[in-house]
Write a protein that holds these residues in place. Structure first.
Motif, short mmCIF file in Angstrom:
data_model
loop_
_atom_site.label_atom_id
_atom_site.label_comp_id
_atom_site.label_asym_id
_atom_site.label_seq_id
_atom_site.Cartn_x
_atom_site.Cartn_y
_atom_site.Cartn_z
N LEU A 1 0.82 -1.21 0.00
CA LEU A 1 0.00 0.00 0.00
C LEU A 1 0.86 1.27 0.00
CD1 LEU A 1 -2.85 -1.01 2.46
CD2 LEU A 1 -3.00 -0.75 -0.02
N SER B 1 -7.99 1.46 -7.38
CA SER B 1 -6.72 0.73 -7.39
C SER B 1 -6.01 0.78 -6.04
CB SER B 1 -5.82 1.33 -8.46
OG SER B 1 -4.51 0.83 -8.33
N LEU B 2 -5.54 -0.39 -5.60
CA LEU B 2 -4.74 -0.44 -4.38
C LEU B 2 -3.43 0.33 -4.52
CD1 LEU B 2 -5.28 -4.12 -3.23
CD2 LEU B 2 -5.80 -2.09 -1.89
N GLY C 1 -10.13 -0.72 -1.44
CA GLY C 1 -9.39 -1.13 -2.62
C GLY C 1 -10.22 -1.88 -3.64
N CYS D 1 -7.45 -0.48 4.26
CA CYS D 1 -7.99 -0.08 2.95
C CYS D 1 -8.99 -1.07 2.38
CB CYS D 1 -6.87 0.17 1.94
SG CYS D 1 -5.78 1.53 2.44
N ARG D 2 -9.62 -1.84 3.26
CA ARG D 2 -10.74 -2.68 2.85
C ARG D 2 -11.97 -2.19 3.62
NH1 ARG D 2 -5.54 -4.09 1.45
NH2 ARG D 2 -5.55 -5.78 -0.09
N HIS E 1 -11.46 -2.76 -6.93
CA HIS E 1 -10.89 -2.37 -8.21
C HIS E 1 -11.34 -3.26 -9.37
CE1 HIS E 1 -8.21 -5.42 -6.51
NE2 HIS E 1 -7.96 -5.76 -7.76
#
Length: 434
Positions: free
Chosen positions: A78, A417-418, A312, A297-298, A314
């Motif tokens: 990340l 996008s991650l 994330g 980030c989830r 995507h």
């Protein structure tokens, strides 16, 4: 003169010029030159379209809580390269990155002298993870597939304790195929002769491929246990609880409504590993591991005033579950979206799903050569969906614009996008501290 960390990363990134080429010949050769460390390790191999990272994180925390030394190889990072290689959820040190890069550089120079095809960046980092896990004397290593399965660098391993297939749907169609059957065949490439295979609820077309490959390899197929009632007992932006038969109420600190299924998959994996001899795994260590798990980030809420969520999501399935989580937590409220995607993703499907929820879009270009330009994305949104869409030249400008043009009552969701959501998360956090 010995290289430093920045020089090591520059060298690793420079191998991008070798391209992204699927296949196992290059990594097999590189492993030979460094002593085949993978042959001395035990693995859990995880492939799928969505849920790989979360499932790996849940399982690694469970195994660590069970007094095992656990290696994890998971990508992309990340914010910093060191995040992709961990032991007991502690990132590899920069010093170890330098030491292993130096060793690998020597091996790669020898490959060049021997006129062999040179390895790609992902192949180099995969071998680095094996070397590091061996040096750390790991009891078990969790490998997340980079792309597909069959020809992915991680599939160089000879066997595994358990192969896990998370949710399989459409992604990377240019490489893996444009039907679910073709994609599933690539993912099922991680199934080795006679191994245990664990999967979750899948499309019938996918399940048929899995069952066929399991029979062909004389493997043993297991299906994930499921939460009672197929839903969470309670949810909030800080986490949720759910019930599993024989285990009572369990808690996780991840908010996305799909995370209870990822947790259940990890629980099922832990039960299989216990039956295979990992006796330290108990109901209590599973419970504790789930609580300890953090996976940034989830659908992660990083602020309450205003509400800021980073995710994330995507691809098509990732956006479906993002939208489901937004409806569950925010109901009919309109969202300020920050969006950045790669050009090879099905971004029109994403827009069809999120535009009905949108108040406004702020568009950015992820720091990736395959990124969709922010100007192009904003033009599509304004013309096709008649919504306000503002392109920004940098992540910092996007964050500053959003914070200057929203109130504490607004809901901000940064997704895509991650390659950018981890960076934008840190920018938000730093701005909100001021």
């Amino acid at each position: 003169m010995p290289m430093n960390y920045e020089e090591a990363i520059k060298y690793i990134k420079s191998t991008n010029s070798n391209g992204m080429v699927l296949g196992l010949e290059r990594i097999t050769n590189l492993l030979h030159y460094v002593g085949n460390p993978h042959k001395k390790l035990k693995f859990v191999h995880v492939a799928g379209t969505n849920g790989k990272g979360s499932t790996v994180s849940f399982l690694s925390h469970i195994l660590e809580s069970s007094s095992l030394k656990v290696g994890v190889y998971s990508s992309p990072a990340l914010t910093d390269f060191t995040e992709i290689i961990k032991v007991n959820n502690k990132c590899i040190s920069k010093e170890d990155v330098v030491k292993l890069t130096t060793l690998l550089q020597v091996a790669i120079k020898q490959m060049e002298k021997d006129e062999l095809d040179l390895p790609t960046e992902f192949e180099i980092t995969t071998v680095m993870s094996f070397l590091y896990f061996l040096s750390m004397d790991c009891d078990i290593c969790l490998l997340e597939v980079g792309l597909g399965g069959l020809l992915d660098s991680t599939n160089v391993i000879d066997t595994c304790e358990l192969a896990i297939l998370t949710s399989i749907s459409f992604d990377h169609v240019r490489v893996l195929g444009n039907t679910l059957t073709e994609i599933a065949k690539h993912k099922c490439g991680i199934i080795k002769d006679g191994v245990d295979v664990l999967t979750c609820d899948q499309d019938n077309e996918v399940l048929e491929v899995i069952e066929q490959e399991v029979r062909r390899k004389k493997a043993r197929l297991h299906y994930s246990e499921l939460p009672v009632g197929l839903k969470a007992d309670s949810i909030s932006l800080d986490g949720q609880t759910f019930t599993m038969n024989g285990m009572g109420t369990l808690k996780i600190n991840l908010a996305g409504d799909y995370q209870i299924y990822n947790a259940a998959l990890a629980i099922s994996a832990a039960h299989i590993l216990r039956e295979k001899g990992y006796k330290g795994i108990t109901t209590e260590t599973i419970r504790q591991g789930l609580i300890n798990c953090k996976w940034p980030c989830r659908f992660e809420c990083i602020s309450k005033k205003p509400v800021i969520v980073v995710d994330g999501g995507h691809n098509a399935k990732g956006i479906d579950v993002l939208v489901s989580s937004i409806y569950k937590h925010f109901k009919d409220k309109k969202i300020v979206f920050i969006m950045g995607v790669l050009a090879d993703k099905d971004y029109m499907h994403m827009l069809n799903k999120v535009t009905p929820l949108a108040k406004e879009f702020v568009c950015i270009t992820p720091p990736n050569p395959r990124a969709l330009d922010a100007g192009n994305l904003s033009e599509i949104i304004s013309k096709e969906y008649k919504l306000k869409a503002v392109p920004k030249d940098s992540l910092e400008e996007a964050v500053d614009y959003v914070l200057a043009n929203t109130t504490d009552k607004d809901i901000i969701v940064a997704f895509g996008s991650l390659y950018y959501v981890g960076l934008i998360k840190n920018i938000f956090i730093n701005r909100l501290k001021k």
